[in-house]
Design a protein around this motif. Structure first.
Motif, PDB file in Angstrom:
ATOM      1  N   ILE A 128      20.060 -59.212 -13.237  1.00  0.00           N
ATOM      2  CA  ILE A 128      18.733 -58.966 -12.653  1.00  0.00           C
ATOM      3  C   ILE A 128      17.740 -60.008 -13.149  1.00  0.00           C
ATOM      4  O   ILE A 128      16.997 -60.606 -12.362  1.00  0.00           O
ATOM      5  CB  ILE A 128      18.248 -57.539 -13.002  1.00  0.00           C
ATOM      6  CG1 ILE A 128      19.163 -56.489 -12.349  1.00  0.00           C
ATOM      7  CG2 ILE A 128      16.806 -57.339 -12.559  1.00  0.00           C
ATOM      8  CD1 ILE A 128      18.926 -55.077 -12.842  1.00  0.00           C
ATOM      9  N   HIS A 129      17.726 -60.250 -14.481  1.00  0.00           N
ATOM     10  CA  HIS A 129      16.786 -61.207 -15.073  1.00  0.00           C
ATOM     11  C   HIS A 129      16.932 -62.596 -14.456  1.00  0.00           C
ATOM     12  O   HIS A 129      15.948 -63.271 -14.166  1.00  0.00           O
ATOM     13  CB  HIS A 129      17.008 -61.326 -16.586  1.00  0.00           C
ATOM     14  CG  HIS A 129      16.586 -60.120 -17.366  1.00  0.00           C
ATOM     15  ND1 HIS A 129      15.610 -59.259 -16.921  1.00  0.00           N
ATOM     16  CD2 HIS A 129      17.008 -59.629 -18.577  1.00  0.00           C
ATOM     17  CE1 HIS A 129      15.450 -58.281 -17.807  1.00  0.00           C
ATOM     18  NE2 HIS A 129      16.284 -58.485 -18.811  1.00  0.00           N
ATOM     19  N   GLU A 130      18.186 -63.031 -14.284  1.00  0.00           N
ATOM     20  CA  GLU A 130      18.436 -64.415 -13.876  1.00  0.00           C
ATOM     21  C   GLU A 130      18.843 -64.546 -12.415  1.00  0.00           C
ATOM     22  O   GLU A 130      19.211 -65.629 -11.965  1.00  0.00           O
ATOM     23  CB  GLU A 130      19.490 -65.043 -14.795  1.00  0.00           C
ATOM     24  CG  GLU A 130      19.085 -65.009 -16.263  1.00  0.00           C
ATOM     25  CD  GLU A 130      19.870 -65.978 -17.117  1.00  0.00           C
ATOM     26  OE1 GLU A 130      20.366 -66.988 -16.590  1.00  0.00           O
ATOM     27  OE2 GLU A 130      19.991 -65.721 -18.325  1.00  0.00           O
ATOM     28  N   ASN A 131      18.793 -63.419 -11.696  1.00  0.00           N
ATOM     29  CA  ASN A 131      19.100 -63.443 -10.259  1.00  0.00           C
ATOM     30  C   ASN A 131      20.464 -64.049  -9.985  1.00  0.00           C
ATOM     31  O   ASN A 131      20.624 -64.896  -9.095  1.00  0.00           O
ATOM     32  CB  ASN A 131      18.001 -64.208  -9.508  1.00  0.00           C
ATOM     33  CG  ASN A 131      18.047 -63.954  -8.013  1.00  0.00           C
ATOM     34  OD1 ASN A 131      18.466 -62.881  -7.566  1.00  0.00           O
ATOM     35  ND2 ASN A 131      17.639 -64.925  -7.232  1.00  0.00           N
ATOM     36  N   TRP A 132      21.474 -63.602 -10.752  1.00  0.00           N
ATOM     37  CA  TRP A 132      22.827 -64.132 -10.582  1.00  0.00           C
ATOM     38  C   TRP A 132      23.428 -63.685  -9.263  1.00  0.00           C
ATOM     39  O   TRP A 132      23.262 -62.532  -8.849  1.00  0.00           O
ATOM     40  CB  TRP A 132      23.738 -63.640 -11.697  1.00  0.00           C
ATOM     41  CG  TRP A 132      23.516 -64.297 -13.018  1.00  0.00           C
ATOM     42  CD1 TRP A 132      22.870 -65.472 -13.265  1.00  0.00           C
ATOM     43  CD2 TRP A 132      23.944 -63.804 -14.298  1.00  0.00           C
ATOM     44  NE1 TRP A 132      22.865 -65.741 -14.608  1.00  0.00           N
ATOM     45  CE2 TRP A 132      23.522 -64.740 -15.263  1.00  0.00           C
ATOM     46  CE3 TRP A 132      24.640 -62.672 -14.704  1.00  0.00           C
ATOM     47  CZ2 TRP A 132      23.784 -64.565 -16.615  1.00  0.00           C
ATOM     48  CZ3 TRP A 132      24.909 -62.502 -16.053  1.00  0.00           C
ATOM     49  CH2 TRP A 132      24.480 -63.443 -17.001  1.00  0.00           C
ATOM     50  N   SER A 133      24.140 -64.575  -8.629  1.00  0.00           N
ATOM     51  CA  SER A 133      24.957 -64.195  -7.479  1.00  0.00           C
ATOM     52  C   SER A 133      26.208 -63.484  -8.006  1.00  0.00           C
ATOM     53  O   SER A 133      26.459 -63.470  -9.223  1.00  0.00           O
ATOM     54  CB  SER A 133      25.373 -65.436  -6.689  1.00  0.00           C
ATOM     55  OG  SER A 133      26.239 -66.251  -7.471  1.00  0.00           O
TER      56      SER A 133
END
Length: 334
Positions: A128-133
């Protein structure tokens, strides 16, 4: 009177932005409804079990029957594996309020493959923090990011890592040891030069930034600095937008030596005096080496005011079971 071309283009752009936003919101809404529906299906299965019926394990008659009947009624998407995942999803997240709307069903499928609760919570927060795919999330799990970060912490620190994620508010929180560069696909048996290693990193810069962590922005390679008639070249220079400082990386394909640390100290002093501007914090130096002597590093960095860190890199994925065992020992330690 006809409107000007500029005003018409503005109108077109505004409509286009509205359409794109609406489409994006529609995708998010569909994802949220899919995740919620799968959670509810999982709840129905668990409640059915709790009423005294058979346990829905993979291969059970219940799952086979459910899968067959759901596919007949509603088509694809209800294979035995899928139905089991829905049940596992509800078991892992029994309260709907704890399910993040920012993650897709594909993210949750990957997360449910992490058996240790503390690790799964960490990866969820970090995604969520780093918007990972989904692909980036899989990469970080495969590289044992949680275990590598946890080994430098005590029990309280590991729990904080699980609950809050990897938050970089201090230079020491940016550093990893080791860095896993398996995405460079360099066989262990191959001898690699520093020049080749640098080029491989540049060719895979997106994945290298993912390994470095959130906040890094690439500035340049072979960054030239001049002192009188002498020229020096820093392998890689980044700027960390959260810590508000430059991060200098020097690559070494052999064990780090004391003069490597002295050279990094020179680079950092130059950047403090010549490159940093008002509002910047002191730069950080990372010497990324194939090996290091802990005692030598301790004595060579002792008394140095600049923030110099020496980390190893490895070209293959770490032994996950060994790392998990080491983290478990930290958690069980009184």
């Amino acid at each position: 009177m006809k409107p000007s071309i500029t005003k018409y283009n503005d109108l077109l752009n505004n409509i286009g932005q509205t359409i794109e936003t609406a489409r994006l919101n529609a995708v998010k809404a569909v994802n949220t409804e899919l995740v919620k529906a799968n959670w509810k299906i999982g709840r129905h299965i668990v409640e059915f079990e709790q009423n005294g019926h058979e346990r829905a394990e993979y291969g059970s008659d219940l799952l086979a029957r459910l899968s067959k009947d759901l596919k007949l009624r509603y088509g694809k998407g209800f294979g035995r594996r899928n139905v089991l995942d829905m049940r596992r999803f509800y078991v892992a997240y029994p309260k709907w309020q704890t399910v993040s709307a920012k993650l897709s069903w594909s993210h949750f499928i990957v997360l449910m493959g992490v058996s240790v609760d503390t690790a799964r919570k960490f990866y969820e927060k970090q995604a969520i923090h780093e918007n990972w795919s989904k692909r980036e999330l899989e990469r970080q799990i495969d590289s044992s990011l949680f275990e590598r970060l946890a080994l430098s912490r005590d029990k309280k620190g590991v729990m904080l890592l699980s609950e809050k994620g990897y938050i970089t508010n201090h230079p020491t929180e940016v550093i990893k040891d080791p860095y896993v560069l398996d995405f460079l696909r360099i066989p262990q048996s191959n001898k690699v030069t520093e020049k080749n290693l640098e080029q491989k990193i540049i060719d895979n810069l997106q994945l290298f930034l993912l390994e470095l962590g959130k906040g890094f922005a690439f500035v340049g390679r072979q960054y030239k600095i001049s002192l009188r008639n002498k020229h020096f070249y820093i392998d890689l220079v980044f700027y960390h937008r959260i810590l508000k400082c430059f991060v200098l990386i020097d690559l070494k394909t052999k064990a780090v030596k004391h003069n490597d640390i002295g050279q990094m100290n020179l680079y950092l002093n130059y950047f403090k005096a010549e490159e940093s501007v008002v509002g910047d914090n002191e730069p950080i130096g990372i010497i990324l080496s194939a090996d290091k002597d802990e005692v030598l590093v301790e004595y060579a960095t002792g008394g140095v005011s600049n923030k110099i860190f020496v980390s190893k890199y490895q070209l293959y994925l770490p032994d996950k079971k060994l790392l998990q065992k080491q983290v478990k020992a930290i958690m069980e330690k009184e």
